[in-house]
Write a protein that holds these residues in place. Structure first.
Motif, mmCIF file in Angstrom:
data_model
loop_
_atom_site.group_PDB
_atom_site.id
_atom_site.type_symbol
_atom_site.label_atom_id
_atom_site.label_comp_id
_atom_site.label_asym_id
_atom_site.label_seq_id
_atom_site.Cartn_x
_atom_site.Cartn_y
_atom_site.Cartn_z
ATOM 1 N N SER A 20 1.991 14.806 2.628
ATOM 2 C CA SER A 20 0.553 15.131 2.904
ATOM 3 C C SER A 20 -0.484 14.581 1.833
ATOM 4 O O SER A 20 -0.272 14.513 0.510
ATOM 5 N N VAL A 21 -1.160 13.842 2.377
ATOM 6 C CA VAL A 21 -2.304 13.094 1.661
ATOM 7 C C VAL A 21 -3.190 14.032 0.946
ATOM 8 O O VAL A 21 -3.527 13.984 -0.190
ATOM 9 N N GLU A 22 -3.462 14.858 1.661
ATOM 10 C CA GLU A 22 -4.303 16.083 1.215
ATOM 11 C C GLU A 22 -3.804 16.717 -0.144
ATOM 12 O O GLU A 22 -4.488 17.044 -1.063
ATOM 13 N N LEU A 23 -2.545 17.132 0.182
ATOM 14 C CA LEU A 23 -1.755 17.651 -1.265
ATOM 15 C C LEU A 23 -1.882 16.568 -2.427
ATOM 16 O O LEU A 23 -2.445 17.313 -3.357
ATOM 17 N N VAL A 24 -1.617 15.556 -2.136
ATOM 18 C CA VAL A 24 -1.723 14.653 -3.232
ATOM 19 C C VAL A 24 -3.142 14.523 -4.126
ATOM 20 O O VAL A 24 -3.353 14.587 -5.287
ATOM 21 N N ASP A 25 -4.155 14.517 -3.250
ATOM 22 C CA ASP A 25 -5.534 14.236 -3.533
ATOM 23 C C ASP A 25 -5.989 15.701 -4.198
ATOM 24 O O ASP A 25 -6.656 15.716 -5.224
ATOM 25 N N ARG A 62 0.735 -1.006 -0.123
ATOM 26 C CA ARG A 62 -0.101 -0.038 -0.073
ATOM 27 C C ARG A 62 0.900 1.110 0.087
ATOM 28 O O ARG A 62 0.584 2.071 -0.574
ATOM 29 N N ILE A 63 1.884 1.373 0.765
ATOM 30 C CA ILE A 63 2.787 2.445 0.689
ATOM 31 C C ILE A 63 3.525 2.771 -0.490
ATOM 32 O O ILE A 63 3.442 3.763 -0.910
ATOM 33 N N ALA A 64 4.072 1.440 -1.206
ATOM 34 C CA ALA A 64 4.604 1.522 -2.368
ATOM 35 C C ALA A 64 3.962 2.062 -3.446
ATOM 36 O O ALA A 64 4.145 3.050 -4.165
ATOM 37 N N VAL A 65 2.610 1.663 -3.424
ATOM 38 C CA VAL A 65 1.961 2.264 -4.465
ATOM 39 C C VAL A 65 1.459 3.686 -4.242
ATOM 40 O O VAL A 65 1.163 4.501 -5.162
ATOM 41 N N ASP A 66 1.267 4.102 -3.056
ATOM 42 C CA ASP A 66 1.162 5.486 -2.712
ATOM 43 C C ASP A 66 2.419 6.377 -3.351
ATOM 44 O O ASP A 66 2.037 7.494 -3.864
ATOM 45 N N VAL A 67 3.564 5.984 -3.051
ATOM 46 C CA VAL A 67 4.678 6.553 -3.545
ATOM 47 C C VAL A 67 4.751 6.635 -5.113
ATOM 48 O O VAL A 67 4.685 7.538 -5.841
ATOM 49 N N VAL A 68 4.273 5.527 -5.856
ATOM 50 C CA VAL A 68 4.263 5.382 -7.253
ATOM 51 C C VAL A 68 3.149 6.505 -7.769
ATOM 52 O O VAL A 68 3.361 7.244 -8.611
ATOM 53 N N ARG A 69 1.949 6.346 -6.945
ATOM 54 C CA ARG A 69 0.905 7.397 -7.294
ATOM 55 C C ARG A 69 1.431 8.856 -7.058
ATOM 56 O O ARG A 69 1.067 9.668 -8.003
ATOM 57 N N LYS A 118 -6.693 7.079 -5.420
ATOM 58 C CA LYS A 118 -6.417 7.247 -4.150
ATOM 59 C C LYS A 118 -6.504 6.065 -3.074
ATOM 60 O O LYS A 118 -6.189 6.098 -1.935
ATOM 61 N N HIS A 119 -7.113 5.192 -3.837
ATOM 62 C CA HIS A 119 -7.524 3.947 -2.898
ATOM 63 C C HIS A 119 -6.641 3.007 -3.296
ATOM 64 O O HIS A 119 -6.466 1.644 -2.696
ATOM 65 N N GLY A 120 -5.483 3.226 -3.944
ATOM 66 C CA GLY A 120 -4.456 2.356 -4.512
ATOM 67 C C GLY A 120 -4.950 1.362 -5.607
ATOM 68 O O GLY A 120 -4.184 0.610 -5.801
ATOM 69 N N GLU A 128 3.051 23.898 6.705
ATOM 70 C CA GLU A 128 3.842 22.704 6.866
ATOM 71 C C GLU A 128 4.018 21.940 5.438
ATOM 72 O O GLU A 128 5.180 21.455 5.496
ATOM 73 N N MET A 129 3.088 22.113 4.560
ATOM 74 C CA MET A 129 3.748 21.600 3.270
ATOM 75 C C MET A 129 4.706 22.303 2.507
ATOM 76 O O MET A 129 5.430 21.740 1.852
ATOM 77 N N ALA A 130 4.560 23.487 2.618
ATOM 78 C CA ALA A 130 5.698 24.421 2.008
ATOM 79 C C ALA A 130 6.937 24.032 2.719
ATOM 80 O O ALA A 130 7.932 24.198 2.002
ATOM 81 N N GLU A 131 6.806 23.655 3.984
ATOM 82 C CA GLU A 131 8.229 23.472 4.701
ATOM 83 C C GLU A 131 8.949 22.270 4.135
ATOM 84 O O GLU A 131 10.125 22.041 4.088
#
Lengths: 218, 218
Positions: A107-112, A68-75, A133-135, B97-100
């Motif tokens: 930040s998850v929010e940033l990516v979304d 799950r972490i790896a897929v998030d990084v790829v995302r 976002k769900h992988g 925080e994100m900008a940091e």
DNA sequence: TAAATTATTTAGATTAGTCTAAAACTTAAG
DNA sequence: CTTAAGTTTTAGACTAATCTAAATAATTTA
């Protein structure tokens, strides 16, 4: 929360797992430009964190959590690549290094929001699918040009090699995503492929290796 | 090339230098949430790299090189904040925080393209000036509300405190950038300030501390 | 299947950044 | 101007990630 380095290990294990059942220490050392001894140390650590299943001397696979972490990084990597090309007008051979850094912003929010800002793109600039976002990942049926027969056609949809040199070479030959190719001839002695692009008269020839690294849909 | 940590030290020294001639070990330790001993170690290192002038027991100033790096970090920070607010629709209290993290992405080309993409903004979402690619900073004449007299007006143009709590408080009172305020009364016993916003009838009262941290232009 | 080769792990060291505790220095107070 | 208080530095240790060299396990070859 993982470190930068841990994320890189997980991502690399994930990518190497696509080609083989389990991943070896030396493979990881080669891809990560580090030494086998360092890899062993990290594998122990990731194993203790239950992000991988590690059998000494026999290799490693990701646990569900690790995957799950790896897929998030790829995302994140692919979304940032898309951003760099579509919004900042970088070329497809220029974005990899920057995305290698940006993918670790946590930040998850940033990516979304980034995903939303760009309209939820399905593929990155190299044709690789962007996990949602769900992988979940769109599974695509791509095959390399090397598997086409004479007279077969295909639309270039991805690449299996991301080096700037290779991407620039493709650009020079107009072998860009979305372009249609037709195989004219496959030379017997070295399996190099002669083809045309977008119905052009112009015949171009690419090596067997290049043909393996260009993916098409039919 | 500096590490993430070195950049944070330089940026912090830069910011603290705006208020005082030279910066002390304990000041840095407090802002960076670390210990004085750790700061001393880092100051030695930065001094060896000629990024700061460091006199043991007497504090530290940036060299020209160090200042240039610090300004670049500040530029990246503020550009990313602008991006997060203007393009990804984050609120001004959510982006620090994100900008940091984003400020440490190293590509010069990336930052310049980002700057161009957004039309070379001059101020970040908190009213702080964004240095240009040559490190030049627009000097603005901002003064705190606490320095206004009764009946004086001003346009809110910046803040001297960036905590989410403070920014949310300002938002609730409609004390946002660009809004015009008029001082109605300054209470003698605690210097709290009563004011109106955008010609509204509604009088609001803020503490002396808040008045010091809101900057206006006249 | 034993020897040679290759892959992997262990042992011990290094670097960056951090810490605590103690020593040294500066400043403030009487 | 001497002592007390506060600040800063030094000494020594720790963690994460890395390395080299040596040891051990697995695989290939004859």
């Amino acid at each position: 929360m993982q470190t930068f380095t841990e994320e890189n290990y997980l991502k690399t294990i994930y990518k190497l797992s696509e080609d083989a059942e389990s991943v070896t220490t030396n493979q990881l050392a080669a891809v990560l430009h580090t030494k086998a001894a360092s890899v062993t140390d990290m594998l122990k650590k990731l194993s203790e964190k239950k992000l991988i299943d590690y059998i000494p001397y026999y290799g490693v696979t990701l646990t569900e959590t690790g995957k799950r972490i790896a897929v998030d990084v790829v995302r994140r990597h692919r979304l940032w690549e898309y951003f760099l090309v579509e919004k900042l007008n970088f070329k497809w051979d220029e974005v990899h290094e920057m995305a290698e850094e940006l993918e670790h912003i946590s930040s998850v929010e940033l990516v979304d929001r980034l995903d939303q800002f760009m309209g939820h793109p399905a593929y990155d600039p190299h044709g690789d699918p962007i996990p949602d976002k769900h992988g979940r990942i769109k599974q695509h049926e791509f095959k390399p040009i090397s598997q086409l027969s004479v007279d077969e056609c295909g639309v270039i949809s991805g690449v299996r090699e991301h080096s700037p040199a290779f991407l620039q070479y493709l650009e020079k030959l107009n072998l860009m995503l979305g372009n249609q190719i037709r195989v004219i001839e496959v030379l017997v002695y070295d399996q190099s492929v002669v083809l045309t692009v977008n119905q052009s008269e112009n015949k171009i020839s690419i090596s067997k290796e290049a043909a393996k690294n260009i993916l098409v849909t039919s």
